[in-house]
Design an enzyme around this catalytic site. Sequence first.
Site, PDB file in Angstrom:
ATOM      1  N   ASP A  60       0.782  -1.266   0.096  1.00  0.00           N
ATOM      2  CA  ASP A  60       0.026   0.045  -0.043  1.00  0.00           C
ATOM      3  C   ASP A  60       0.873   1.335  -0.101  1.00  0.00           C
ATOM      4  OD1 ASP A  60       0.997  -0.445   2.592  1.00  0.00           O
ATOM      5  OD2 ASP A  60      -0.898  -0.578   3.512  1.00  0.00           O
ATOM      6  N   ASP A  75       4.206   1.339  13.210  1.00  0.00           N
ATOM      7  CA  ASP A  75       3.411   0.193  13.258  1.00  0.00           C
ATOM      8  C   ASP A  75       4.239  -1.018  13.618  1.00  0.00           C
ATOM      9  OD1 ASP A  75       1.149   1.453  12.129  1.00  0.00           O
ATOM     10  OD2 ASP A  75       1.738   1.127  10.311  1.00  0.00           O
TER      11      ASP A  75
END
Length: 742
Positions: free
Chosen positions: A56, A467
């Site tokens: 992404d 993350d």
Amino acid sequence: MRLLTLEFACLLAAAAPISVAAQYTWKNVKFGGGGGFVPGIVFNPTQKGVVYARTDIGGLYKLNSDDSWTPLTDAIAHDKTWHIKRHNWGVDAVATDPIDPARVYAALGMYTHSWDPDNGAIARSSDGGATWSTFDLPFKVGGNMPGRGMGERLAIDPNNNHIIYFGARSGNGLWKSTNQGQSFEKVTSFTSVGTYVADPNDSSGYNSDIQGLAWIEFDSTSALVGGATSRIFVGVADKGESVFYSEDAGQTWSAVPNQPQGFLPHKGKFQPSEKALYLTYSDTSGPYDGGNGTVQRFDIASSTWTDITPVSGEDLFFGFGGLALDMQKPGTLMVVTLNLWWPDAQIYRSVDSGKTWSVIWEWGAYPDRTLYYDYSTPKAPWIITSRGADDTKELGWMIESLEINPLDSNHWLYGTGLTIYGGHDLTNWDTTHKVTIESLADGIEETSVQALASVPGGPALLSATGDVGGYTHDNDLTKSPEVAWINPSYATNTGVDYAGNKPQSAVRVGNSGSEGNQIAVSSDGGKTWAELQGGVAGTSGGKVALSADADSALWSASSGVVVVRSGSQSQVTSLPTGAAIASDKRNGTVFYAGHGNRFFLSVDSGSTFTSVSTLGSAQAVRDVVVNPTLAGDVWVSTDDGIFHSTDYGKTFKKTDKSVTDAYALALGKGPGKYWNVYGVISRNGSPIELFMSNDTGKNWNKIQGTRGFGAAGGIFLAASKDTSGLVFVGTNGRGAFYGLPG
């Protein structure tokens, strides 16, 4: 004595001495496990070994014969506007040509709202991704938008590879190319636009944009009409009628009768031997959510639907994402939970077209489970070693891509929010019911780097990442870290620094979304960490600077600037929120800060700051860095260039008037008496790129080459204090790079 790897030694030998005109060689710092979401994996159906993975925010990758991956879109992420965007690292769809396997197509673009200023494009390669041509679309493409795991939105006619369809977002409908992607025209007869939005109340446009068309699938066995495949299916993001078909090569379209409603079709795949379309559904678009779903089989000959959902009743509290068909064994398929957060994802396999299913794990005597797999991550040890004691997830989450090699029933891959898993003994599932699962993302580096530091006499690099936490990298940058930053663990670390007089002392800050203490310290160069006592719960994010003597930390957090000492935290009222900060690396009582066009100095360990100078006509301070060995020597980057002070910031001199804009800076060991200065800069209004100066900013040499690093505002720099010429570049999407001359 610090030992260098053989690769480093060779590069250094070839590079010395460094000249102003030196060319740099760039390689990824190895994280080894991906580090982000892989929403799509596509196997070529006719040529063994041709496999692509889309990410992404990190571009497109191609599988190698040794299970490693090669990035393909770095070159096309470098253009005249690379410094404003990482646009081409967002991949919303990929298609591999079944007739000419050397051809591959990708839909590029990061966001469909204001975060991405440009329309999307279709990238086309005729040499397996080695080189590309790009063709602009009249609308935006959302590789990092909600629903990005649905797909694939690009599809090539299996009987006529000049014909390509693309399903657009934002209400733009279905588009068709008849010249191999060079241009597209809207299919006006297809009127469904996929009206589902994740959150209609989101004013930013990120969650409130129409998600559009989800996938396109051809019935390769259907008759030809005008040289094109006649039967085509299209899935759209709509909870009403969501699956449409054409029997006349896309001239007219109808909703498939009696289809399920109330769900979104994430995947639709055609099994030619069965003449059946299999579909997975979830009640949301993903990739983070999903509380209900179904799996369906549509028999084309009888035009009937069969509910083949593996579970029902109270056992069904999740949606389904990934769907794999074994093209060598008709009737064999696999589906996976999109997000089953506890205890782990579940993978289901059927060998009878969905009549019955077996699982990859099942409950024993609670809380014990029987696992039908062996699990390892040798290519990225940190995946296992960094998982918390209470975290039972091994198989993953956000699982939208699940694929069986169409030419090898034993080979399978699936993408998660963290990495790619898979193996080469899948058919053992049907005999011994035991398969091998391994992290197979070696070469995929899509980590979002938030800050970097290179410690003199210590580890080559400290990398704070989004993350997946952060890492301490040894001098061997080609080796994946053994463990990520834990104890404490922050999902995202946003800042890191070291103490100049005690370089084994380090500090990091995070933003894990919890209310706990979000600041940690290390006394062994980042090998182990502990919470810094005194940090206040709720303070998070931002950047951090550690005093030269490691006795105080200045924290420019999201809620304002604070200073933290053992046992206490206090607000720094004399600094504005968002100030760029740094510590003097020799004078333990001095901190620096910049904001707007003002420069601030603290001589009382960060308790108070005084505005001591202004920085030309600057309106924004981007970075503040200091000389590692000389007190009072400080550098500042601004939207009006670079400023240098040798008297603690009381006076500044603009280093080079040709530098008209500057972002990240770093100082590292140079070949002579001066430190190398590295800067992401614009000279005389030219595109912003990475330059180096080894004469205190009087002259600059571009060292970036053709390498793209993404948006300038998302780049972080660090430079070695021990190895001449070694510089690190952190990106928002392609991990960290290291560069050496030669």
